[in-house]
Enzyme design. Structure first.
Site, PDB file in Angstrom:
ATOM      1  N   ASP A  46       5.804  -2.943  14.589  1.00 22.21           N
ATOM      2  CA  ASP A  46       5.735  -2.632  13.162  1.00 22.21           C
ATOM      3  C   ASP A  46       5.397  -1.156  12.969  1.00 22.21           C
ATOM      4  O   ASP A  46       4.408  -0.674  13.502  1.00 22.21           O
ATOM      5  CB  ASP A  46       4.641  -3.484  12.512  1.00 22.21           C
ATOM      6  CG  ASP A  46       4.568  -3.221  11.026  1.00 22.21           C
ATOM      7  OD1 ASP A  46       5.425  -3.754  10.300  1.00 22.21           O
ATOM      8  OD2 ASP A  46       3.681  -2.447  10.588  1.00 22.21           O
ATOM      9  N   TYR A  51       3.425   6.176   8.267  1.00 25.37           N
ATOM     10  CA  TYR A  51       2.511   6.333   9.405  1.00 25.37           C
ATOM     11  C   TYR A  51       2.849   7.597  10.204  1.00 25.37           C
ATOM     12  O   TYR A  51       2.082   7.992  11.083  1.00 25.37           O
ATOM     13  CB  TYR A  51       2.556   5.124  10.359  1.00 25.37           C
ATOM     14  CG  TYR A  51       2.362   3.765   9.737  1.00 25.37           C
ATOM     15  CD1 TYR A  51       1.775   3.601   8.484  1.00 25.37           C
ATOM     16  CD2 TYR A  51       2.764   2.611  10.408  1.00 25.37           C
ATOM     17  CE1 TYR A  51       1.615   2.349   7.918  1.00 25.37           C
ATOM     18  CE2 TYR A  51       2.600   1.351   9.858  1.00 25.37           C
ATOM     19  CZ  TYR A  51       2.035   1.222   8.608  1.00 25.37           C
ATOM     20  OH  TYR A  51       1.886  -0.026   8.068  1.00 25.37           O
ATOM     21  N   LYS A  80       9.390   1.000   7.216  1.00 23.60           N
ATOM     22  CA  LYS A  80       9.195   0.797   5.775  1.00 23.60           C
ATOM     23  C   LYS A  80       9.553   2.038   4.960  1.00 23.60           C
ATOM     24  O   LYS A  80       9.293   3.169   5.395  1.00 23.60           O
ATOM     25  CB  LYS A  80       7.729   0.426   5.488  1.00 23.60           C
ATOM     26  CG  LYS A  80       7.192  -0.662   6.405  1.00 23.60           C
ATOM     27  CD  LYS A  80       5.816  -1.148   6.010  1.00 23.60           C
ATOM     28  CE  LYS A  80       5.232  -2.047   7.077  1.00 23.60           C
ATOM     29  NZ  LYS A  80       4.582  -1.333   8.184  1.00 23.60           N
ATOM     30  N   HIS A 113       7.582  -0.534   1.185  1.00 18.37           N
ATOM     31  CA  HIS A 113       6.183  -0.504   1.631  1.00 18.37           C
ATOM     32  C   HIS A 113       5.209  -0.895   0.522  1.00 18.37           C
ATOM     33  O   HIS A 113       4.233  -1.598   0.753  1.00 18.37           O
ATOM     34  CB  HIS A 113       5.854   0.898   2.162  1.00 18.37           C
ATOM     35  CG  HIS A 113       4.714   0.926   3.133  1.00 18.37           C
ATOM     36  ND1 HIS A 113       4.597   1.866   4.117  1.00 18.37           N
ATOM     37  CD2 HIS A 113       3.636   0.123   3.281  1.00 18.37           C
ATOM     38  CE1 HIS A 113       3.496   1.634   4.819  1.00 18.37           C
ATOM     39  NE2 HIS A 113       2.899   0.582   4.327  1.00 18.37           N
TER      40      HIS A 113
END
Ligand code: A2P
Length: 324
Positions: A46, A51, A80, A113
């Site tokens: 994931d 990030y 995402k 997201h």
């Protein structure tokens, strides 16, 4: 009790119910952790544009794949669309960036997201006003964004699309415009998400629990900022008792609890022993009374850690999911 190790998705694809979380890992940490995770047997990874580690994840995965298409098919890779891309005319551009950073032939699952949006500012995923509040884009058409995500599948570069961080009402609205392949939400012993699990089950949408161990790093950062106290899930007596009864660690008890509730988990770790621990969950079974004692830890919405308070002003967005 033998639990299914996969969710069956449309088209016969399978999502492993234990995935590897990558939030808050530096590039170096992540590349070595992903190699450890692959060796331990993880096949579901994931990530997210937000990030800022897709390229590192892609490098580690491609090293393992080594150009072998059969090995690529073993993996289930998720990323995402960040809040700055929540406009129908931007979805393709944001997807293309994630796609090229990951460097994989296809992405298994692309998630919206968050239902709220930031302004699109090239080079800045989290744009702020001079007063420190977020530059929130209040004009979001959630359904139009969701339709744009679904359109991405036509290229074959993404196999499934889904949503994250939405509330039950939003999930219903979105599903009316096309059923999400997956719902990813915060879920752990203090925030058990009964309502969302029921809403997703009624719509036949598999649920993935993020922060299944209580995301200590995020909780500590928020505690330092706000003074709010976040209990350490791993030291709660009910969690320790359930773990001890099976000769397991508290983290394993928490993760097994989530699996027995029927959801998938994506614990994050950069430590090889803990990485292995977190996928060694199929060979023990929590009893009904252990399940009940863990269920009693639920604090509902008050147990939420990732409440987006680290994005000041975001609660003004019309699609902010957690307003009462
Ligand atoms: P570390 O990376 O040093 O293992 P979440 O998945 O809920 O976001 O939680 C991640 C946090 O939990 C990280 O701080 C991680 O630290 C820690 N963690 C992950 N697995 C375990 C485990 N098996 N036992 C204890 N702590 C763990």
């Amino acid at each position: 009790m033998k639990l299914p190790e996969y969710f069956e998705l449309d088209g016969g694809d399978r999502m492993p119910r234990i995935g590897f979380g990558t939030w808050q890992a530096s590039d170096e940490e992540l590349e070595s952790a992903v190699a450890d995770a692959l060796a331990a047997g993880y096949r579901h990874f994931d990530s997210a544009r937000a990030y800022e580690n897709e390229a590192a994840l892609g490098r580690a995965l491609n090293k393992w794949i080594g150009g072998d298409k059969a090995k690529r098919r073993e993996l289930f890779v998720v990323t995402k669309l960040p809040p700055g891309g929540n406009r129908p005319d931007l979805v393709q551009e944001y997807f293309d960036k994630s796609y090229s950073d990951l460097g994989l032939e296809y992405i298994d699952l692309y998630l919206m997201h968050t239902p709220f949006a930031f302004e699109h500012v090239p080079g800045d995923l989290h744009p702020k006003n001079p007063d420190g509040s977020m530059r929130v884009d209040l004009t979001t058409d959630l359904i139009a964004v969701w339709k744009a995500l679904q359109k991405l599948k036509e290229s074959g570069r993404v196999r499934h699309v889904g949503v994250s961080n939405v509330n039950a009402q939003q999930l219903q609205r979105l599903t009316a415009a096309g059923r999400p392949a997956c719902l990813q939400i915060e879920m752990h012993a203090l925030c058990q998400q009964e309502e969302m699990i029921a809403a997703a089950a009624a719509l036949n949408i598999p649920v993935v629990a993020y922060s299944p161990l209580g995301s200590k790093a995020l909780a500590d950062a928020l505690a330092a900022k706000t003074g709010r106290e976040y209990p350490d899930l791993l030291t709660l007596p009910a969690v320790r008792a359930a773990a001890a009864a099976h000769g397991r660690t508290p983290a394993q008890a928490l993760l097994r609890y989530a699996l027995q509730r029927g959801v998938a988990v994506i614990p994050k770790s950069t430590n090889p022993q803990r990485i292995l621990q977190n996928i060694s969950l199929w060979d023990f079974n929590l009893s009904e009374s252990e399940m009940a004692s863990l269920r009693a830890l639920d604090r509902g919405a008050a147990g939420r850690i990732c409440d987006f308070s680290f994005f000041p002003g975001v609660e003004k967005h019309p699609e902010f999911p957690f307003n009462k």
